[in-house]
Design a protein around this motif. Structure first.
Motif, PDB file in Angstrom:
ATOM      1  N   LYS A   1       1.653  -8.135 -51.043  1.00 22.25           N
ATOM      2  CA  LYS A   1       0.972  -8.817 -52.130  1.00 22.25           C
ATOM      3  C   LYS A   1       1.310 -10.302 -52.122  1.00 22.25           C
ATOM      4  CE  LYS A   1       0.435  -8.725 -57.169  1.00 22.25           C
ATOM      5  NZ  LYS A   1       0.892  -8.100 -58.449  1.00 22.25           N
ATOM      6  N   LYS A   2       0.303 -11.144 -52.296  1.00 22.97           N
ATOM      7  CA  LYS A   2       0.524 -12.583 -52.368  1.00 22.97           C
ATOM      8  C   LYS A   2       1.311 -12.917 -53.640  1.00 22.97           C
ATOM      9  CE  LYS A   2      -1.963 -16.887 -53.344  1.00 22.97           C
ATOM     10  NZ  LYS A   2      -1.383 -17.023 -54.715  1.00 22.97           N
ATOM     11  N   PRO A   3       2.394 -13.684 -53.513  1.00 20.48           N
ATOM     12  CA  PRO A   3       3.126 -14.121 -54.712  1.00 20.48           C
ATOM     13  C   PRO A   3       2.228 -14.962 -55.614  1.00 20.48           C
ATOM     14  CG  PRO A   3       4.437 -14.472 -52.724  1.00 20.48           C
ATOM     15  CD  PRO A   3       3.054 -14.127 -52.269  1.00 20.48           C
ATOM     16  N   GLU A   4       2.140 -14.599 -56.886  1.00 21.22           N
ATOM     17  CA  GLU A   4       1.214 -15.273 -57.798  1.00 21.22           C
ATOM     18  C   GLU A   4       1.564 -16.743 -57.991  1.00 21.22           C
ATOM     19  OE1 GLU A   4       0.902 -13.172 -61.454  1.00 21.22           O
ATOM     20  OE2 GLU A   4       0.122 -11.326 -60.532  1.00 21.22           O
ATOM     21  N   ARG A   5       2.859 -17.091 -57.950  1.00 22.26           N
ATOM     22  CA  ARG A   5       3.262 -18.468 -58.262  1.00 22.26           C
ATOM     23  C   ARG A   5       3.049 -19.420 -57.093  1.00 22.26           C
ATOM     24  NH1 ARG A   5       8.364 -19.951 -56.364  1.00 22.26           N
ATOM     25  NH2 ARG A   5       9.326 -18.278 -55.156  1.00 22.26           N
TER      26      ARG A   5
ATOM     27  N   GLU B   1      11.157  -3.904 -44.267  1.00 20.72           N
ATOM     28  CA  GLU B   1      12.192  -3.762 -45.291  1.00 20.72           C
ATOM     29  C   GLU B   1      12.864  -5.105 -45.568  1.00 20.72           C
ATOM     30  OE1 GLU B   1      16.439  -1.353 -45.917  1.00 20.72           O
ATOM     31  OE2 GLU B   1      15.129  -0.860 -44.219  1.00 20.72           O
ATOM     32  N   GLU B   2      13.164  -5.855 -44.513  1.00 25.59           N
ATOM     33  CA  GLU B   2      13.805  -7.162 -44.679  1.00 25.59           C
ATOM     34  C   GLU B   2      12.838  -8.194 -45.252  1.00 25.59           C
ATOM     35  OE1 GLU B   2      17.017  -7.306 -41.095  1.00 25.59           O
ATOM     36  OE2 GLU B   2      15.002  -6.594 -40.628  1.00 25.59           O
ATOM     37  N   LEU B   3      11.570  -8.131 -44.842  1.00 34.09           N
ATOM     38  CA  LEU B   3      10.589  -9.050 -45.402  1.00 34.09           C
ATOM     39  C   LEU B   3      10.469  -8.851 -46.906  1.00 34.09           C
ATOM     40  CD1 LEU B   3       8.398 -11.203 -45.197  1.00 34.09           C
ATOM     41  CD2 LEU B   3       6.759  -9.393 -44.636  1.00 34.09           C
ATOM     42  N   ARG B   4      10.420  -7.601 -47.336  1.00 38.15           N
ATOM     43  CA  ARG B   4      10.316  -7.340 -48.769  1.00 38.15           C
ATOM     44  C   ARG B   4      11.565  -7.814 -49.508  1.00 38.15           C
ATOM     45  NH1 ARG B   4       7.273  -1.368 -48.535  1.00 38.15           N
ATOM     46  NH2 ARG B   4       5.210  -2.248 -48.011  1.00 38.15           N
ATOM     47  N   ALA B   5      12.713  -7.653 -48.885  1.00 38.74           N
ATOM     48  CA  ALA B   5      13.950  -8.161 -49.493  1.00 38.74           C
ATOM     49  C   ALA B   5      13.907  -9.687 -49.581  1.00 38.74           C
ATOM     50  CB  ALA B   5      15.158  -7.705 -48.689  1.00 38.74           C
ATOM     51  N   ALA B   6      13.389 -10.336 -48.532  1.00 39.65           N
ATOM     52  CA  ALA B   6      13.283 -11.793 -48.528  1.00 39.65           C
ATOM     53  C   ALA B   6      12.307 -12.279 -49.591  1.00 39.65           C
ATOM     54  CB  ALA B   6      12.842 -12.284 -47.146  1.00 39.65           C
ATOM     55  N   LEU B   7      11.172 -11.588 -49.729  1.00 42.90           N
ATOM     56  CA  LEU B   7      10.193 -11.976 -50.742  1.00 42.90           C
ATOM     57  C   LEU B   7      10.777 -11.829 -52.148  1.00 42.90           C
ATOM     58  CD1 LEU B   7       6.956 -10.379 -49.245  1.00 42.90           C
ATOM     59  CD2 LEU B   7       7.574 -12.802 -49.275  1.00 42.90           C
ATOM     60  N   SER B   8      11.541 -10.771 -52.368  1.00 40.96           N
ATOM     61  CA  SER B   8      12.199 -10.593 -53.668  1.00 40.96           C
ATOM     62  C   SER B   8      13.222 -11.693 -53.913  1.00 40.96           C
ATOM     63  CB  SER B   8      12.881  -9.220 -53.724  1.00 40.96           C
ATOM     64  OG  SER B   8      11.937  -8.172 -53.665  1.00 40.96           O
ATOM     65  N   PHE B   9      13.939 -12.085 -52.848  1.00 40.16           N
ATOM     66  CA  PHE B   9      14.966 -13.124 -52.957  1.00 40.16           C
ATOM     67  C   PHE B   9      14.347 -14.463 -53.323  1.00 40.16           C
ATOM     68  CE2 PHE B   9      17.958 -16.291 -51.486  1.00 40.16           C
ATOM     69  CZ  PHE B   9      19.204 -15.739 -51.737  1.00 40.16           C
ATOM     70  N   ILE B  10      13.262 -14.843 -52.645  1.00 39.64           N
ATOM     71  CA  ILE B  10      12.674 -16.155 -52.936  1.00 39.64           C
ATOM     72  C   ILE B  10      12.009 -16.155 -54.315  1.00 39.64           C
ATOM     73  CG2 ILE B  10      12.388 -16.704 -50.491  1.00 39.64           C
ATOM     74  CD1 ILE B  10       9.384 -16.294 -50.817  1.00 39.64           C
ATOM     75  N   GLU B  11      11.543 -14.988 -54.747  1.00 40.33           N
ATOM     76  CA  GLU B  11      10.993 -14.902 -56.095  1.00 40.33           C
ATOM     77  C   GLU B  11      12.098 -15.050 -57.137  1.00 40.33           C
ATOM     78  OE1 GLU B  11       7.964 -14.750 -58.804  1.00 40.33           O
ATOM     79  OE2 GLU B  11       7.764 -14.783 -56.614  1.00 40.33           O
ATOM     80  N   LEU B  12      13.221 -14.356 -56.924  1.00 42.82           N
ATOM     81  CA  LEU B  12      14.346 -14.415 -57.843  1.00 42.82           C
ATOM     82  C   LEU B  12      14.881 -15.829 -57.995  1.00 42.82           C
ATOM     83  CD1 LEU B  12      16.544 -12.961 -59.560  1.00 42.82           C
ATOM     84  CD2 LEU B  12      17.835 -12.654 -57.424  1.00 42.82           C
ATOM     85  N   HIS B  13      14.955 -16.567 -56.889  1.00 42.77           N
ATOM     86  CA  HIS B  13      15.567 -17.898 -56.900  1.00 42.77           C
ATOM     87  C   HIS B  13      14.555 -19.039 -56.983  1.00 42.77           C
ATOM     88  CE1 HIS B  13      19.634 -16.394 -56.185  1.00 42.77           C
ATOM     89  NE2 HIS B  13      19.104 -15.529 -55.347  1.00 42.77           N
ATOM     90  N   GLY B  14      13.270 -18.689 -57.111  1.00 41.41           N
ATOM     91  CA  GLY B  14      12.260 -19.730 -57.260  1.00 41.41           C
ATOM     92  C   GLY B  14      12.092 -20.606 -56.034  1.00 41.41           C
TER      93      GLY B  14
END
Length: 325
Positions: A122-126, A278-291
């Motif tokens: 999914k494309k990050p909305e921000r 699995e790592e890509l999803r972890a990375a996407l969550s990380f960049i979302e968490l930290h802006g």
């Protein structure tokens, strides 16, 4: 559809038939694509191959049509492309059927792409389309290098030669957000200053004496992508027992180093390329968490893709180069 392709030894903008989805596939109407150094290497590897190949590994767009047996996505969904093909679970090395999008499969420098639905996120909305188009290959590569292979921890120090690449600009932000100290190098004062602005604690001139400059620093991890030009210099500043992770070689591939010094120093050497879903999803969550946002250098229209290649070829960029479609 319009596409920037390689055929018969030449790079050119041309027309190809619109793709249609097969079983488990979707067609994505691309809004933007990201340029990677890998794209510069492919023409040389293909030589005079006459069959057209659309270049490009990274991209983002809107699902235009779906094939049979696709249940997780719908027409109109905004998505990014995961260019790490058929590598789903984190593992020590890629599975046998792993490839990177853009060779041998058609890539993202086109108005449309047909791809397995399993390769979408999914494309990050921000994030804008341009920002979303560049977070596949680079953030995945950087995340695995730092955290899976490098096992970087809060309070440690990472050394990254070459501050201006897309992967480096992500790694600076990833490592800093994880609580690490970040040291980078560049020949360009402008790039050193830009690196400081996105989180680098120290930015050294590539031509300086790294050992002298880093007296008093303890380098726990080196992430190398330059190759022969910097490998031994990087090893000199790494602490005894430290890790060096390699994901590229923009200079020569072959490196000579002193084995006796290496094993007496108890150094650890790791290779890495891309990473798993699995790592890509972890990375996407990380960049979302930290802006974290990608650093965009310049955007070129598809019609000027050749100029984008030239900018990357001459290392003029700081961050990612985007092709708008």
């Amino acid at each position: 559809m319009k596409a920037f392709m390689h055929a018969a030894g030449q790079m050119r903008l041309g027309e190809l038939e619109d793709p249609s989805p097969g079983m488990g596939e979707v067609v994505v109407a691309l809004k933007a694509a990201g340029l990677n150094r890998r794209d510069l290497m492919i023409p040389g590897r293909r030589g005079d191959e006459s069959k057209p190949l659309v270049l490009g590994s990274d991209g983002a767009g809107v699902i235009e049509s779906i094939g049979a047996d696709v249940t997780d996505w719908s027409i109109g969904d905004e998505v990014i492309i995961n260019p790490s093909l058929r590598w789903f679970q984190k593992s020590a090395a890629p599975p046998e059927k792993f490839d990177i999008l853009g060779m041998p499969d058609h890539g993202t420098f086109a108005e449309k792409i047909v791809i397995s639905a399993e390769q979408l996120e999914k494309k990050p909305e921000r994030l804008s389309w341009e920002e979303s188009a560049v977070i596949g290959l680079s953030v995945l590569t950087g995340y695995r290098a730092l955290f899976t292979q490098g096992d970087l921890k809060t309070g440690q120090t990472v050394f990254i030669p070459g501050a201006g690449s897309g992967v480096a600009t992500f790694m600076i932000q990833l490592a800093k957000s994880a609580g690490a100290k970040v040291i980078v190098t560049s020949r360009s004062e402008a790039k050193r200053e830009s690196a400081r602005k996105i989180g680098a604690d120290i930015a050294l001139d590539t031509n300086s004496d790294w050992v002298a400059e880093l007296q008093g620093e303890t380098i726990d991890l080196v992430v190398e992508s330059v190759g022969r030009a910097t490998f031994n210099r990087s090893l000199q500043v790494l602490k005894k027992g430290g890790k060096i992770v390699i994901f590229g070689a923009t200079t020569e591939d072959t490196v000579d180093f002193n084995l006796r010094s290496f094993f007496y120093g108890q150094y650890q050497l790791f290779g890495t390329t891309m990473g798993s879903r699995e790592e890509l999803r972890a990375a996407l969550s990380f960049i979302e968490l930290h802006g974290i946002r990608p650093v965009i250098d310049r955007t070129f229209p598809l019609e000027e893709a050749e100029e984008a290649f030239e900018r990357l070829k001459h290392n003029e960029q700081f961050g990612k180069i985007v092709v708008s479609i």
